[in-house]
Design a protein around this motif. Structure first.
Motif, PDB file in Angstrom:
ATOM      1  N   VAL A   8       0.855  -1.182   0.000  1.00 39.86           N
ATOM      2  CA  VAL A   8       0.000   0.000   0.000  1.00 39.86           C
ATOM      3  C   VAL A   8       0.892   1.233   0.000  1.00 39.86           C
ATOM      4  CG1 VAL A   8      -1.804   1.236   1.250  1.00 39.86           C
ATOM      5  CG2 VAL A   8      -1.746  -1.274   1.325  1.00 39.86           C
ATOM      6  N   MET A   9       0.621   2.139  -0.945  1.00 34.06           N
ATOM      7  CA  MET A   9       1.414   3.370  -1.055  1.00 34.06           C
ATOM      8  C   MET A   9       0.480   4.569  -1.176  1.00 34.06           C
ATOM      9  SD  MET A   9       4.627   2.616  -0.936  1.00 34.06           S
ATOM     10  CE  MET A   9       5.381   4.111  -1.522  1.00 34.06           C
ATOM     11  N   PRO A  10       0.914   5.727  -0.671  1.00 32.98           N
ATOM     12  CA  PRO A  10       0.111   6.933  -0.890  1.00 32.98           C
ATOM     13  C   PRO A  10       0.022   7.215  -2.392  1.00 32.98           C
ATOM     14  CG  PRO A  10       1.928   7.364   0.643  1.00 32.98           C
ATOM     15  CD  PRO A  10       2.136   6.000   0.083  1.00 32.98           C
ATOM     16  N   LYS A  11      -1.117   7.696  -2.834  1.00 33.15           N
ATOM     17  CA  LYS A  11      -1.254   8.082  -4.237  1.00 33.15           C
ATOM     18  C   LYS A  11      -0.234   9.179  -4.540  1.00 33.15           C
ATOM     19  CE  LYS A  11      -6.021   6.740  -4.852  1.00 33.15           C
ATOM     20  NZ  LYS A  11      -7.325   7.056  -5.384  1.00 33.15           N
ATOM     21  N   ASP A  16       3.426  13.077   1.187  1.00 30.19           N
ATOM     22  CA  ASP A  16       3.949  12.014   2.047  1.00 30.19           C
ATOM     23  C   ASP A  16       4.907  12.644   3.057  1.00 30.19           C
ATOM     24  OD1 ASP A  16       5.073   9.803   3.262  1.00 30.19           O
ATOM     25  OD2 ASP A  16       5.603   8.789   1.401  1.00 30.19           O
ATOM     26  N   ARG A  38       9.132   7.678  -0.606  1.00 29.74           N
ATOM     27  CA  ARG A  38       7.704   7.505  -0.352  1.00 29.74           C
ATOM     28  C   ARG A  38       7.573   6.328   0.611  1.00 29.74           C
ATOM     29  NH1 ARG A  38       4.271  11.220  -2.048  1.00 29.74           N
ATOM     30  NH2 ARG A  38       2.639   9.731  -2.524  1.00 29.74           N
ATOM     31  N   GLY A  40       5.283   3.512   2.609  1.00 34.67           N
ATOM     32  CA  GLY A  40       4.018   2.798   2.520  1.00 34.67           C
ATOM     33  C   GLY A  40       3.927   1.694   3.548  1.00 34.67           C
ATOM     34  N   ALA A  65      -6.101  -0.639   3.093  1.00 34.56           N
ATOM     35  CA  ALA A  65      -5.777   0.633   2.445  1.00 34.56           C
ATOM     36  C   ALA A  65      -6.958   1.585   2.547  1.00 34.56           C
ATOM     37  CB  ALA A  65      -5.430   0.400   0.977  1.00 34.56           C
ATOM     38  N   GLU A  70      -4.787   6.146  -1.010  1.00 31.72           N
ATOM     39  CA  GLU A  70      -3.751   5.121  -1.205  1.00 31.72           C
ATOM     40  C   GLU A  70      -4.080   4.215  -2.394  1.00 31.72           C
ATOM     41  OE1 GLU A  70      -2.099   4.322   3.257  1.00 31.72           O
ATOM     42  OE2 GLU A  70      -4.095   3.524   2.821  1.00 31.72           O
ATOM     43  N   ASP A  71      -3.013   3.745  -3.039  1.00 28.37           N
ATOM     44  CA  ASP A  71      -3.104   2.700  -4.051  1.00 28.37           C
ATOM     45  C   ASP A  71      -2.523   1.431  -3.444  1.00 28.37           C
ATOM     46  OD1 ASP A  71      -4.092   4.376  -6.115  1.00 28.37           O
ATOM     47  OD2 ASP A  71      -2.053   5.041  -6.594  1.00 28.37           O
ATOM     48  N   TRP A  72      -2.912   0.268  -3.988  1.00 30.35           N
ATOM     49  CA  TRP A  72      -2.385  -0.986  -3.467  1.00 30.35           C
ATOM     50  C   TRP A  72      -2.222  -2.001  -4.582  1.00 30.35           C
ATOM     51  CZ3 TRP A  72      -7.218   0.881  -2.785  1.00 30.35           C
ATOM     52  CH2 TRP A  72      -8.275   0.111  -3.243  1.00 30.35           C
TER      53      TRP A  72
END
Length: 77
Positions: A8-11, A16, A38, A40, A65, A70-72
């Motif tokens: 999972v990462m911030p868009k 960040d 970044r 996550g 998420a 967030e994207d995953w």
């Protein structure tokens, strides 16, 4: 049983703050050449083989998420 990894990462458009703090800290300890970080989350799940990819993706988006910021990715190992 299967092993599944959810990252999972911030868009990209989301600030960040933690990643920025790490980037600044690297400079303070004398590490150069890193222009950005970044931060996550990484989850490892052991799941029954019967759980399908759609269910795993839904689980990640509703529990692991925040889909607003967030994207995953879900990867079966």
């Amino acid at each position: 049983m299967a092993r599944v990894v959810v990252d999972v990462m911030p868009k990209p458009e989301i600030l960040d703050v933690q990643g920025q703090a790490v980037t600044r800290a690297l400079g303070r300890i004398g590490v150069s050449g890193v222009s950005g970080v970044r931060q996550g989350k990484h989850f490892e799940l052991e799941v029954d083989d019967a759980i399908d990819d759609e269910t795993l993706h839904r689980l990640a988006g509703s529990l692991l998420a925040n889909p607003v910021i967030e994207d995953w990715t879900v990867t079966r190992l």
